[in-house]
Design a protein around this motif. Structure first.
Motif, short mmCIF file in Angstrom:
data_model
loop_
_atom_site.label_atom_id
_atom_site.label_comp_id
_atom_site.label_asym_id
_atom_site.label_seq_id
_atom_site.Cartn_x
_atom_site.Cartn_y
_atom_site.Cartn_z
N ILE A 1 66.45 2.67 -10.87
CA ILE A 1 67.64 1.90 -10.54
C ILE A 1 68.63 2.12 -11.68
O ILE A 1 68.28 1.93 -12.86
N VAL A 2 69.83 2.55 -11.33
CA VAL A 2 70.87 2.80 -12.34
C VAL A 2 71.98 1.78 -12.13
O VAL A 2 72.54 1.67 -11.04
N ARG A 3 72.27 1.04 -13.21
CA ARG A 3 73.35 0.05 -13.15
C ARG A 3 74.68 0.75 -13.39
O ARG A 3 74.73 1.89 -13.85
N GLN A 4 75.76 0.05 -13.10
CA GLN A 4 77.09 0.66 -13.22
C GLN A 4 77.43 1.07 -14.65
O GLN A 4 78.21 1.98 -14.85
N ASP A 5 76.83 0.42 -15.64
CA ASP A 5 77.11 0.80 -17.04
C ASP A 5 76.27 2.00 -17.48
O ASP A 5 76.34 2.42 -18.63
N GLY A 6 75.47 2.57 -16.56
CA GLY A 6 74.66 3.75 -16.88
C GLY A 6 73.25 3.44 -17.31
O GLY A 6 72.44 4.35 -17.50
N THR A 7 72.90 2.16 -17.48
CA THR A 7 71.55 1.79 -17.87
C THR A 7 70.57 2.17 -16.77
O THR A 7 70.78 1.85 -15.60
N VAL A 8 69.49 2.85 -17.16
CA VAL A 8 68.47 3.30 -16.21
C VAL A 8 67.26 2.38 -16.31
O VAL A 8 66.78 2.08 -17.41
N ARG B 1 65.08 1.67 -19.47
CA ARG B 1 64.75 2.90 -20.19
C ARG B 1 65.85 3.28 -21.16
O ARG B 1 65.64 3.34 -22.34
N SER B 2 67.01 3.64 -20.66
CA SER B 2 68.06 4.13 -21.54
C SER B 2 69.37 4.13 -20.79
O SER B 2 69.43 3.80 -19.62
N LYS B 3 70.40 4.55 -21.48
CA LYS B 3 71.68 4.81 -20.82
C LYS B 3 71.80 6.29 -20.60
O LYS B 3 71.32 7.09 -21.39
N THR B 4 72.46 6.65 -19.51
CA THR B 4 72.70 8.07 -19.27
C THR B 4 73.71 8.56 -20.29
O THR B 4 74.45 7.78 -20.89
N ASN B 5 73.75 9.85 -20.50
CA ASN B 5 74.71 10.41 -21.45
C ASN B 5 76.13 10.21 -20.95
O ASN B 5 76.46 10.57 -19.84
N GLU C 1 75.28 -7.11 -8.29
CA GLU C 1 76.07 -6.02 -8.88
C GLU C 1 75.71 -4.73 -8.15
O GLU C 1 74.64 -4.62 -7.56
N TRP C 2 76.62 -3.77 -8.20
CA TRP C 2 76.36 -2.48 -7.56
C TRP C 2 75.33 -1.70 -8.37
O TRP C 2 75.43 -1.63 -9.59
N ILE C 3 74.36 -1.14 -7.66
CA ILE C 3 73.35 -0.30 -8.30
C ILE C 3 73.20 0.99 -7.48
O ILE C 3 73.64 1.07 -6.34
N THR C 4 72.58 1.97 -8.11
CA THR C 4 72.17 3.18 -7.41
C THR C 4 70.65 3.23 -7.47
O THR C 4 70.07 3.18 -8.55
N TYR C 5 70.02 3.29 -6.30
CA TYR C 5 68.56 3.40 -6.21
C TYR C 5 68.23 4.87 -6.02
O TYR C 5 68.76 5.50 -5.11
N LYS C 6 67.38 5.41 -6.90
CA LYS C 6 67.11 6.85 -6.89
C LYS C 6 65.63 7.14 -6.71
O LYS C 6 64.78 6.48 -7.32
N ARG C 7 65.35 8.14 -5.90
CA ARG C 7 64.01 8.73 -5.79
C ARG C 7 64.23 10.22 -5.65
O ARG C 7 64.70 10.69 -4.60
N GLY C 8 63.93 10.96 -6.70
CA GLY C 8 64.18 12.40 -6.68
C GLY C 8 65.67 12.65 -6.45
O GLY C 8 66.52 12.09 -7.13
N SER C 9 65.99 13.47 -5.45
CA SER C 9 67.39 13.78 -5.15
C SER C 9 68.03 12.75 -4.21
O SER C 9 69.23 12.78 -3.98
N LEU C 10 67.24 11.82 -3.69
CA LEU C 10 67.74 10.80 -2.78
C LEU C 10 68.39 9.67 -3.58
O LEU C 10 67.79 9.17 -4.55
N THR C 11 69.61 9.28 -3.22
CA THR C 11 70.27 8.15 -3.86
C THR C 11 70.84 7.23 -2.80
O THR C 11 71.38 7.69 -1.79
N LEU C 12 70.71 5.93 -3.04
CA LEU C 12 71.30 4.90 -2.18
C LEU C 12 72.10 3.96 -3.06
O LEU C 12 71.61 3.54 -4.11
N GLY C 13 73.30 3.60 -2.64
CA GLY C 13 74.13 2.67 -3.39
C GLY C 13 74.29 1.38 -2.62
O GLY C 13 74.59 1.40 -1.43
#
Length: 133
Positions: free
Chosen positions: A89-96, A125-129, A21-33
């Motif tokens: 790691i943020v999933r497409q449904d917003g789950t962190v 952790r949670s879902k984003t707002n 599935e598509w994810i966004t990998y985050k470290r600070g302001s850096l994001t990779l999809g």
């Protein structure tokens, strides 16, 4: 290239194509999809006297190391990002999912001896707002 390594390359392509599935990998302001394969690990916490105290479950993501390539900019050369505690790691449904160490005190292990995938350990952790309509 051995038969096993060729088979693992084919396997990695098939798994990524069919179970990822598509994810966004985050470290600070850096994001990779990119695409990653979700899974899980279960670890038993055992005391020195052999009693099992708790079972820990992590949500794991199989990530091809080449997907963690950060492009060159005017300030830096390109480099591979090594997963570390505090990444998200943020999933497409917003789950962190927060990247955390597993049983080996490492945030990632290799999926096999040929180092096909990182198995990155996380905890949900949670879902984003999400704004309501």
């Amino acid at each position: 290239m051995s038969i096993v390594s060729r088979a693992l390359k084919i396997h990695a392509k098939v798994v990524t194509r069919t179970a990822s599935e598509w994810i966004t990998y985050k470290r600070g302001s850096l994001t990779l999809g990119f695409k990653a394969v979700p899974g899980e690990s279960r670890f038993e916490n055992v005391s020195s006297d052999g009693d099992i105290h708790a079972e820990t479950k992590t949500v794991d993501f199989l990530i091809q190391p080449t997907d963690l390539w950060v492009e060159q900019t005017n300030e830096t050369q390109g480099y591979y990002l090594e997963p570390k505690r505090g990444d998200q790691i943020v999933r497409q449904d917003g789950t962190v999912h927060d990247v955390i160490p597993g049983a080996s005190d490492s945030v990632r292990t290799w999926s096999d001896s040929y180092k096909t995938f990182y198995r990155v350990h996380t905890v949900k952790r949670s879902k984003t707002n999400v704004p309501s309509e």
